[in-house]
Write a protein that holds these residues in place. Structure first.
Motif, mmCIF file in Angstrom:
data_model
loop_
_atom_site.group_PDB
_atom_site.id
_atom_site.type_symbol
_atom_site.label_atom_id
_atom_site.label_comp_id
_atom_site.label_asym_id
_atom_site.label_seq_id
_atom_site.Cartn_x
_atom_site.Cartn_y
_atom_site.Cartn_z
ATOM 1 N N ALA A 73 0.966 -1.194 0.044
ATOM 2 C CA ALA A 73 0.141 -0.011 0.129
ATOM 3 C C ALA A 73 0.756 0.781 -0.068
ATOM 4 N N LEU A 74 -0.113 2.322 -0.463
ATOM 5 C CA LEU A 74 0.969 4.023 -0.450
ATOM 6 C C LEU A 74 0.345 4.791 0.725
ATOM 7 N N GLY A 75 1.506 5.451 1.191
ATOM 8 C CA GLY A 75 1.259 6.066 2.224
ATOM 9 C C GLY A 75 2.554 7.177 2.309
ATOM 10 N N ALA A 76 1.918 8.544 3.159
ATOM 11 C CA ALA A 76 2.578 9.852 3.017
ATOM 12 C C ALA A 76 3.120 9.767 4.154
ATOM 13 N N GLN A 77 3.868 10.177 4.104
ATOM 14 C CA GLN A 77 4.802 10.396 5.354
ATOM 15 C C GLN A 77 4.519 11.938 6.612
ATOM 16 N N ASP A 78 2.974 12.837 5.846
ATOM 17 C CA ASP A 78 3.000 13.783 6.749
ATOM 18 C C ASP A 78 0.921 14.365 6.706
ATOM 19 N N VAL A 79 0.821 14.709 6.977
ATOM 20 C CA VAL A 79 -0.574 15.516 5.972
ATOM 21 C C VAL A 79 -0.798 16.388 7.256
ATOM 22 N N HIS A 80 -1.636 17.485 6.274
ATOM 23 C CA HIS A 80 -2.533 18.447 7.138
ATOM 24 C C HIS A 80 -3.493 19.245 8.257
ATOM 25 N N TYR A 81 -3.529 19.626 8.771
ATOM 26 C CA TYR A 81 -4.552 19.200 10.012
ATOM 27 C C TYR A 81 -6.247 20.025 9.208
ATOM 28 N N GLU A 82 -6.021 20.918 7.827
ATOM 29 C CA GLU A 82 -7.497 21.703 7.511
ATOM 30 C C GLU A 82 -7.402 20.258 6.695
ATOM 31 N N LYS A 83 -8.496 20.968 5.809
ATOM 32 C CA LYS A 83 -9.377 19.899 4.513
ATOM 33 C C LYS A 83 -8.668 20.068 3.321
ATOM 34 N N LYS A 84 -9.143 21.959 3.361
ATOM 35 C CA LYS A 84 -8.485 22.492 2.745
ATOM 36 C C LYS A 84 -8.310 23.926 2.721
ATOM 37 N N GLY A 85 -7.961 24.950 2.201
ATOM 38 C CA GLY A 85 -7.822 26.404 2.223
ATOM 39 C C GLY A 85 -6.381 27.095 1.667
ATOM 40 N N ALA A 86 -5.916 28.470 2.424
ATOM 41 C CA ALA A 86 -4.454 28.797 2.168
ATOM 42 C C ALA A 86 -3.639 28.131 3.123
ATOM 43 N N PHE A 87 -3.047 27.131 2.869
ATOM 44 C CA PHE A 87 -2.305 26.993 3.509
ATOM 45 C C PHE A 87 -0.833 26.536 2.728
ATOM 46 N N THR A 88 0.008 27.384 1.915
ATOM 47 C CA THR A 88 0.849 27.339 1.436
ATOM 48 C C THR A 88 1.669 26.153 1.700
ATOM 49 N N GLY A 89 1.950 25.527 0.882
ATOM 50 C CA GLY A 89 3.511 24.262 1.500
ATOM 51 C C GLY A 89 2.592 22.972 1.522
ATOM 52 N N GLU A 90 0.957 23.020 2.221
ATOM 53 C CA GLU A 90 0.638 21.848 3.083
ATOM 54 C C GLU A 90 0.030 20.916 1.842
ATOM 55 N N VAL A 91 -0.362 19.625 2.406
ATOM 56 C CA VAL A 91 -0.938 18.906 1.668
ATOM 57 C C VAL A 91 -2.449 18.068 2.556
ATOM 58 N N SER A 92 -3.276 17.835 1.825
ATOM 59 C CA SER A 92 -4.302 17.776 2.173
ATOM 60 C C SER A 92 -5.101 16.165 2.676
ATOM 61 N N PRO A 93 -5.752 15.637 3.514
ATOM 62 C CA PRO A 93 -5.870 13.964 3.162
ATOM 63 C C PRO A 93 -6.684 13.576 1.733
ATOM 64 N N ALA A 94 -7.573 14.847 1.417
ATOM 65 C CA ALA A 94 -8.341 14.684 0.341
ATOM 66 C C ALA A 94 -6.979 14.550 -0.873
ATOM 67 N N MET A 95 -6.136 15.374 -0.456
ATOM 68 C CA MET A 95 -5.095 14.742 -1.662
ATOM 69 C C MET A 95 -4.805 14.173 -1.773
ATOM 70 N N LEU A 96 -4.323 13.118 -1.201
ATOM 71 C CA LEU A 96 -3.356 12.035 -0.533
ATOM 72 C C LEU A 96 -4.272 10.632 -0.876
ATOM 73 N N ILE A 97 -5.432 11.197 -0.687
ATOM 74 C CA ILE A 97 -5.918 9.764 -1.256
ATOM 75 C C ILE A 97 -6.370 10.151 -2.736
ATOM 76 N N GLU A 98 -6.384 10.758 -3.502
ATOM 77 C CA GLU A 98 -6.643 11.096 -4.544
ATOM 78 C C GLU A 98 -4.814 10.410 -5.340
ATOM 79 N N ALA A 99 -4.525 11.112 -4.892
ATOM 80 C CA ALA A 99 -2.885 10.361 -5.395
ATOM 81 C C ALA A 99 -2.979 8.893 -4.750
#
Length: 254
Positions: A62-88
């Protein structure tokens, strides 16, 4: 007591070129194959998630990420959301790794928020915890475990706990070549499981996998895995070599 399936995850950290990542993913997928009695995941750097996902497609990895942001979306430059990781293509995200706690200053509050958001959005979480050398030398490790378990898991539902994996990583053993002895690992894991039992009940305590992390090698895996509360490994440096990582997976599977 329920039998917990062994789990081995590779944390590649900030390593590999694109070519190296694709080759490593393909070699791990080939080595693990499509059928294994161990849950296996690899966690490449963010830019390589999609190509590594392609490289391991069709295997039991399975594929995993090394981190994830605590907001679902928005103005958080450089961060990655859970939904983005799932889509990846990610199934897992590591949260609260000691390098993020101690080098990048992540707070217990931020870690709890990340755990909640990741689980709410559909990811499974590999939650890291562990003591520093100074804390162990002062015999504070159990106090550290209690604080980290309570802070990170506060507010989780029983259903969310089914998608939570805990990784005990003594900070003094990460990347140092020092490995907790099997007895030290068992003592720490048993204490964490006791805290889960006290806070959340028998079902969660008995079914939550607790992995060991910290300079894990093929040679140390069997001894660690022989302990009743050690349910797998979060592998750092040895996960960057496919033969070493696959050997750890095979050793974990007995």
């Amino acid at each position: 007591m329920p039998t917990r399936k062994k789990f081995v995850a590779g944390n590649w950290k900030m390593n590999t070129t694109l070519a190296e990542a694709k080759a490593l993913g393909a070699a791990v997928a080939k080595g693990v194959g499509t059928d294994t009695n161990v849950t296996v995941a690899v966690c490449p750097p963010f830019p390589w998630l999609v190509p590594v996902g392609e490289a391991i497609k069709g295997s039991a990895v399975a594929l995993g990420a090394q981190d994830v942001h605590y907001e679902k979306k928005g103005a958080f430059t450089g961060e990655v959301s859970p939904a983005m990781l799932i889509e990846a293509g990610c199934k897992y995200a590591i949260v609260g790794h000691s390098e993020r706690r101690h080098i990048l200053g992540e707070s217990e509050t931020a870690i709890n928020h990340k755990v909640h958001t990741a689980l709410e959005e559909g990811l499974s979480v590999i939650l890291c915890m562990g003591e520093t050398l100074a804390e162990r030398e002062r015999n504070l490790q159990e106090r550290v475990f209690q604080r980290q378990v309570f802070a990170a898991c506060a507010g989780l539902t029983d259903e969310q706990f089914q998608r939570l994996v805990i990784a005990y990583e003594p900070v003094w053993a990460i990347g140092t070549g020092k490995v907790a002895t099997p007895d030290q690992a068992q003592e720490a894991h048993a204490f964490v499981r006791t805290k889960l039992r006290q806070l959340y009940g028998d079902k969660i305590a008995d079914t939550t996998p607790i992995l060991y992390g910290g300079s894990v090698t093929p040679e140390t895996t069997a001894g660690l895995m022989s302990k009743p509360d050690v349910d797998g490994a979060l592998v750092g440096g040895a996960s960057l070599k496919a033969d070493s990582f696959v050997a750890i997976v095979k050793a974990a599977g007995g």
